[in-house]
Design a protein around this motif. Structure first.
Motif, PDB file in Angstrom:
ATOM      1  N   LEU A 155      19.044 -27.979 -53.662  1.00  0.00           N
ATOM      2  CA  LEU A 155      18.440 -26.970 -52.760  1.00  0.00           C
ATOM      3  C   LEU A 155      19.590 -25.919 -51.993  1.00  0.00           C
ATOM      4  CD1 LEU A 155      15.938 -29.088 -51.361  1.00  0.00           C
ATOM      5  CD2 LEU A 155      15.652 -27.549 -52.992  1.00  0.00           C
ATOM      6  N   ASP A 156      20.889 -26.510 -52.113  1.00  0.00           N
ATOM      7  CA  ASP A 156      22.014 -25.663 -51.844  1.00  0.00           C
ATOM      8  C   ASP A 156      22.126 -24.363 -52.735  1.00  0.00           C
ATOM      9  OD1 ASP A 156      22.831 -27.387 -50.077  1.00  0.00           O
ATOM     10  OD2 ASP A 156      24.519 -28.432 -51.432  1.00  0.00           O
ATOM     11  N   GLU A 157      21.533 -24.564 -53.996  1.00  0.00           N
ATOM     12  CA  GLU A 157      21.376 -23.400 -54.689  1.00  0.00           C
ATOM     13  C   GLU A 157      20.403 -22.214 -54.091  1.00  0.00           C
ATOM     14  OE1 GLU A 157      21.064 -24.020 -58.986  1.00  0.00           O
ATOM     15  OE2 GLU A 157      22.165 -25.820 -58.596  1.00  0.00           O
ATOM     16  N   VAL A 158      19.331 -22.795 -53.489  1.00  0.00           N
ATOM     17  CA  VAL A 158      18.466 -21.809 -52.896  1.00  0.00           C
ATOM     18  C   VAL A 158      19.256 -20.855 -51.699  1.00  0.00           C
ATOM     19  CG1 VAL A 158      16.340 -21.687 -51.423  1.00  0.00           C
ATOM     20  CG2 VAL A 158      16.620 -23.289 -53.184  1.00  0.00           C
ATOM     21  N   SER A 159      20.034 -21.473 -50.735  1.00  0.00           N
ATOM     22  CA  SER A 159      20.676 -20.970 -49.826  1.00  0.00           C
ATOM     23  C   SER A 159      21.630 -21.788 -49.182  1.00  0.00           C
ATOM     24  CB  SER A 159      19.734 -20.348 -48.763  1.00  0.00           C
ATOM     25  OG  SER A 159      20.367 -19.891 -47.752  1.00  0.00           O
ATOM     26  N   MET A 160      22.793 -21.398 -48.615  1.00  0.00           N
ATOM     27  CA  MET A 160      23.759 -22.153 -47.914  1.00  0.00           C
ATOM     28  C   MET A 160      23.358 -21.743 -46.483  1.00  0.00           C
ATOM     29  SD  MET A 160      25.242 -23.999 -49.881  1.00  0.00           S
ATOM     30  CE  MET A 160      26.865 -24.539 -49.893  1.00  0.00           C
ATOM     31  N   ASP A 161      22.914 -20.571 -46.217  1.00  0.00           N
ATOM     32  CA  ASP A 161      22.572 -19.949 -44.987  1.00  0.00           C
ATOM     33  C   ASP A 161      21.196 -20.239 -44.258  1.00  0.00           C
ATOM     34  OD1 ASP A 161      24.750 -18.736 -45.483  1.00  0.00           O
ATOM     35  OD2 ASP A 161      23.932 -17.175 -46.444  1.00  0.00           O
ATOM     36  N   HIS A 162      20.447 -20.973 -44.993  1.00  0.00           N
ATOM     37  CA  HIS A 162      19.140 -21.448 -44.463  1.00  0.00           C
ATOM     38  C   HIS A 162      18.878 -22.765 -44.307  1.00  0.00           C
ATOM     39  CE1 HIS A 162      18.437 -17.410 -46.050  1.00  0.00           C
ATOM     40  NE2 HIS A 162      17.791 -17.068 -45.071  1.00  0.00           N
ATOM     41  N   PRO A 163      18.348 -23.582 -43.354  1.00  0.00           N
ATOM     42  CA  PRO A 163      18.018 -24.920 -43.813  1.00  0.00           C
ATOM     43  C   PRO A 163      16.699 -24.743 -44.604  1.00  0.00           C
ATOM     44  CG  PRO A 163      17.083 -24.212 -41.535  1.00  0.00           C
ATOM     45  CD  PRO A 163      18.103 -23.041 -42.199  1.00  0.00           C
ATOM     46  N   VAL A 164      16.765 -25.707 -45.886  1.00  0.00           N
ATOM     47  CA  VAL A 164      15.946 -25.462 -46.876  1.00  0.00           C
ATOM     48  C   VAL A 164      15.138 -26.852 -46.994  1.00  0.00           C
ATOM     49  CG1 VAL A 164      15.533 -25.111 -49.523  1.00  0.00           C
ATOM     50  CG2 VAL A 164      17.230 -23.693 -48.069  1.00  0.00           C
ATOM     51  N   VAL A 165      13.815 -26.802 -47.168  1.00  0.00           N
ATOM     52  CA  VAL A 165      13.088 -28.138 -47.383  1.00  0.00           C
ATOM     53  C   VAL A 165      12.116 -28.019 -48.423  1.00  0.00           C
ATOM     54  CG1 VAL A 165      11.490 -27.689 -45.361  1.00  0.00           C
ATOM     55  CG2 VAL A 165      11.931 -29.942 -46.165  1.00  0.00           C
ATOM     56  N   VAL A 166      12.092 -29.034 -49.385  1.00  0.00           N
ATOM     57  CA  VAL A 166      10.901 -29.219 -50.180  1.00  0.00           C
ATOM     58  C   VAL A 166       9.840 -30.278 -49.707  1.00  0.00           C
ATOM     59  CG1 VAL A 166      10.184 -29.541 -52.521  1.00  0.00           C
ATOM     60  CG2 VAL A 166      12.114 -27.979 -51.994  1.00  0.00           C
ATOM     61  N   ARG A 167       8.792 -29.914 -49.413  1.00  0.00           N
ATOM     62  CA  ARG A 167       7.893 -31.139 -48.936  1.00  0.00           C
ATOM     63  C   ARG A 167       7.000 -31.465 -50.238  1.00  0.00           C
ATOM     64  NH1 ARG A 167       8.891 -31.156 -43.873  1.00  0.00           N
ATOM     65  NH2 ARG A 167       9.476 -29.302 -42.613  1.00  0.00           N
ATOM     66  N   HIS A 168       6.988 -32.858 -50.212  1.00  0.00           N
ATOM     67  CA  HIS A 168       6.378 -33.387 -51.379  1.00  0.00           C
ATOM     68  C   HIS A 168       4.954 -33.359 -50.669  1.00  0.00           C
ATOM     69  CE1 HIS A 168       4.860 -36.758 -53.886  1.00  0.00           C
ATOM     70  NE2 HIS A 168       6.161 -36.820 -54.572  1.00  0.00           N
ATOM     71  N   ARG A 169       4.143 -33.305 -51.663  1.00  0.00           N
ATOM     72  CA  ARG A 169       2.589 -33.086 -51.687  1.00  0.00           C
ATOM     73  C   ARG A 169       2.011 -34.198 -50.980  1.00  0.00           C
ATOM     74  NH1 ARG A 169      -1.011 -31.684 -56.484  1.00  0.00           N
ATOM     75  NH2 ARG A 169      -2.650 -31.685 -54.965  1.00  0.00           N
ATOM     76  N   GLY A 170       2.610 -35.544 -51.187  1.00  0.00           N
ATOM     77  CA  GLY A 170       2.246 -36.708 -50.392  1.00  0.00           C
ATOM     78  C   GLY A 170       2.402 -36.842 -48.775  1.00  0.00           C
ATOM     79  N   GLY A 171       2.999 -35.895 -48.355  1.00  0.00           N
ATOM     80  CA  GLY A 171       3.366 -35.392 -46.809  1.00  0.00           C
ATOM     81  C   GLY A 171       4.067 -36.478 -46.413  1.00  0.00           C
ATOM     82  N   HIS A 172       4.984 -37.633 -46.882  1.00  0.00           N
ATOM     83  CA  HIS A 172       5.464 -38.633 -46.305  1.00  0.00           C
ATOM     84  C   HIS A 172       7.160 -38.598 -46.646  1.00  0.00           C
ATOM     85  CE1 HIS A 172       2.417 -40.913 -44.430  1.00  0.00           C
ATOM     86  NE2 HIS A 172       1.696 -40.219 -45.203  1.00  0.00           N
ATOM     87  N   THR A 173       7.577 -37.434 -47.634  1.00  0.00           N
ATOM     88  CA  THR A 173       8.905 -37.411 -48.026  1.00  0.00           C
ATOM     89  C   THR A 173       9.134 -36.081 -48.068  1.00  0.00           C
ATOM     90  OG1 THR A 173       8.426 -37.702 -50.269  1.00  0.00           O
ATOM     91  CG2 THR A 173       9.105 -39.768 -49.190  1.00  0.00           C
ATOM     92  N   SER A 174      10.435 -35.594 -47.702  1.00  0.00           N
ATOM     93  CA  SER A 174      10.998 -34.182 -47.776  1.00  0.00           C
ATOM     94  C   SER A 174      12.330 -34.315 -48.502  1.00  0.00           C
ATOM     95  CB  SER A 174      10.997 -33.594 -46.490  1.00  0.00           C
ATOM     96  OG  SER A 174       9.492 -33.685 -45.968  1.00  0.00           O
ATOM     97  N   TYR A 175      12.934 -33.161 -49.095  1.00  0.00           N
ATOM     98  CA  TYR A 175      14.068 -32.882 -49.550  1.00  0.00           C
ATOM     99  C   TYR A 175      14.590 -31.917 -48.858  1.00  0.00           C
ATOM    100  CZ  TYR A 175      11.693 -35.888 -53.597  1.00  0.00           C
ATOM    101  OH  TYR A 175      11.033 -36.761 -54.046  1.00  0.00           O
ATOM    102  N   TYR A 176      15.708 -32.013 -48.498  1.00  0.00           N
ATOM    103  CA  TYR A 176      16.505 -31.179 -47.739  1.00  0.00           C
ATOM    104  C   TYR A 176      17.891 -30.536 -48.308  1.00  0.00           C
ATOM    105  CZ  TYR A 176      13.385 -32.863 -44.031  1.00  0.00           C
ATOM    106  OH  TYR A 176      12.253 -33.219 -43.349  1.00  0.00           O
ATOM    107  N   ASN A 177      18.393 -29.418 -48.092  1.00  0.00           N
ATOM    108  CA  ASN A 177      19.619 -29.137 -48.628  1.00  0.00           C
ATOM    109  C   ASN A 177      20.723 -29.544 -47.444  1.00  0.00           C
ATOM    110  OD1 ASN A 177      19.347 -27.073 -46.369  1.00  0.00           O
ATOM    111  ND2 ASN A 177      19.968 -25.586 -47.637  1.00  0.00           N
TER     112      ASN A 177
END
Ligand SMILES: [Zn+2]
Length: 570
Positions: free
Chosen positions: A168-190
């Motif tokens: 997710l650092d590859e998405v951007s180092m200037d933005h907080p980036v999150v990918v939300r699991h469709r299950g709604g209880h876990t997330s992935y952050y840069n």
């Protein structure tokens, strides 16, 4: 069960006042008086009514928004008048409209957000496709503003590895980036998001959540349940005016309503959302399905303060149970609260419990006293036990007949929990599409636990009216995918788990229709093709009773009808 002679007209004794009140209290003789004839007769069909008094028939008649008669083709033709629309179903199967008893109905997410997975079907994605989609969004987003991806599923990734913070650092180092699991209880952050929140590898896990670390002890970027709060608080999000927000909510609801009826859903229990927008969409004529509206927070407080109990509303929008009051973590993301540690995980991990028994007791008592139907999110056996304990306590302090406490998910059960649920007449809304869609996750639990998970067979055998709750976003909401999984317990990958919990096609049908109506106290107006009930039904391209069980999900929805009106045509 009372047997109705086959091919006999199955008429109403008296039609409730309303649309066709003039038919009144008649004998079983058909009537053809001008003006009283049905608006619609559907004939030459295989009608599975989900009405035990008359389970299979050929035809039915509709007047206004209600079924008025069910019977043989010749009998229904006999009551048709000049103005009656005749629909020849050409031997297609017809079932009551499907009911989804737990759905987050995230219409504006579907319409406006970056979707990094397929919301509706099994589809594998690559990590590079996730990065690419988010990069596009980051380019049009001012620095410092969150870039968010939705509908990620960690076991539907071609790369066969975990998404991590460096991706997710590859998405951007200037933005907080999150990918939300469709299950709604876990997330992935840069790393930008983690650093801004001050989370380091030395930060201890808070109660009810984890900052996951790899073997070297470094943060992976995966964060579970309540631990996400500290990160989600930081940074800014895109802002919208009040008018823009309303417009997005309206358009999102209209959009998802179209998706629901495309899959044959005619009633959906909405987990929260914008009630005002829902009413506007209805006024615009774009609400195609019926809504049992479930609230939390301020809206729930307002209900309590103003004396609005469950059941307030009408046949299109009605206050149902509360929103799911969360007791534990997630089944699909492996954070639900278990009485024994998860198989094969070191150090031993028993999932996340997100409330205390005292807090839960207090919440349940207050809502129960207000005449509002309790609804808790409880997946693991520990969480279900906590919820039942709270409801038992509330019923002792303030007995209320027929309270039907709703258990959202109710995934892992045992004999004692079933016994207590039966005493309380609890209405569990179990995952539906998971048995097909999520078999790639069941290895984390193993066969022993899966024999007690999504336990439709055990619950039905105990006389508990289990209903179907897709939990969309977490699970696809297609009812036929759900039914296939309930009947086969075999997933997209061909693997079978907990085959002891299989149910018959008829039982699966009832779970997805009548039991859903029961869960919202609406079994008298919907859930089966029965005279006087709302004329909500679905025409199917194939008969789910005779088609290969592995192909039930591929049956096409030919037509979805709500209140006598066709709202979708395939
Ligand atoms: Zn949910």
């Amino acid at each position: 069960m009372k047997q109705q002679p086959q091919n006999r007209r199955y008429f109403i004794g008296s039609l409730a006042a309303g649309a066709a009140g003039a038919i009144g209290t008649q004998s079983n003789r058909p009537t053809t008086t001008a003006g009283l004839e049905p608006d619609l007769v559907v004939f030459n069909a295989k009608v599975y009514t989900v009405d035990s008094r008359n389970p299979k028939t050929e035809a039915f008649a509709v007047k206004g928004d209600r079924f008025i008669a069910v019977g043989s083709t010749s009998d229904m033709k006999a009551i048709a008048g000049k103005s009656t629309q005749m629909y020849d179903a050409k031997q297609m199967a017809i079932v009551p409209g499907f009911i989804d008893s737990h759905n987050h109905a995230p219409g504006s997410t579907l319409l406006y957000e970056v979707l990094v997975g397929n919301p509706y079907e099994v589809e594998f994605v690559t990590i590079s496709s996730v990065i690419e989609k988010l990069r596009t969004r980051a380019k049009e987003t001012p620095p410092g503003i969150w870039v968010e991806g939705y509908f990620f599923d960690d076991t539907k990734v071609k790369d066969k590895r975990e998404l991590d913070a460096s991706d997710l650092d590859e998405v951007s180092m200037d933005h907080p980036v999150v990918v939300r699991h469709r299950g709604g209880h876990t997330s992935y952050y840069n790393h930008k998001a983690l650093e801004t929140a001050g989370i380091t590898k030395n930060t201890p896990n808070p109660p009810g959540g984890t900052y996951d670390r790899n073997r070297a002890g470094d943060l992976t970027g995966r964060v579970t349940d309540l631990a996400r709060n500290a990160i989600d608080r930081i940074g800014n999000r895109r802002t919208f005016t009040a008018d823009q927000r309303e417009q997005r909510d309206r358009d999102g609801l209209a959009f998802i309503s179209k998706q629901f009826v495309r899959y044959g859903l005619t009633s959906v229990h909405h987990e929260g959302g914008n009630l005002r927008a829902l009413q506007d969409v209805r006024a615009r004529g774009e609400l195609l399905h019926r809504v049992s509206f479930e609230v939390s927070g301020n809206a729930l407080e307002s209900m309590i303060a103003s004396g609005i109990a469950s059941g307030f509303g009408d046949e299109w929008i009605r206050f149902g149970a509360t929103s799911e009051h969360t007791v534990d973590g997630s089944f699909s993301e492996r954070t639900m609260g278990l009485s024994k540690p998860y198989p094969g995980i070191q150090p031993p991990y028993q999932g996340n419990i997100t409330t205390t028994q005292d807090d839960l007791n207090a919440w349940v008592e207050r809502v129960h006293r207000a005449g509002i139907q309790i609804n808790c999110h409880a997946n693991g056996d520990v969480a279900i036990d906590m919820m039942l304990t709270a409801v038992e306590r509330a019923q002792k302090l303030f007995p209320r007949a027929d309270a039907r406490p709703k258990i959202t998910h109710c995934t892992l059960i045992n004999d004692d929990l079933i016994r207590r649920m039966k005493v309380l007449n609890a209405v569990p809304a179990l995952f539906t599409s998971y048995a097909y869609y999520n078999t790639d996750k069941f290895v984390f639990y193993g066969e022993e636990l899966m024999r007690r998970s999504m336990a439709f067979r055990s619950l039905l055998d105990a006389g508990i009216q289990a209903s179907a709750g897709s939990d969309f976003s977490p699970g696809p909401f297609a009812p036929l995918m759900g039914i296939q999984g309930m009947v086969t317990r075999t997933g997209w990958d061909g693997k079978t788990w907990g085959a002891n919990q299989r149910v018959s096609v008829d039982e699966a049908l009832q779970i997805n229709t009548l039991n859903g109506a029961y869960a919202s106290f609406e079994e008298n107006i919907k859930g089966s093709i029965t005279p006087r009930k709302l004329a909500d039904f679905v025409v199917l391209s194939d008969d789910l009773h005779t088609v290969d069980k592995e192909k039930i999900k591929d049956i096409k929805i030919v037509r979805t009808v709500v209140g006598g009106n066709t709202v979708y045509q395939g």
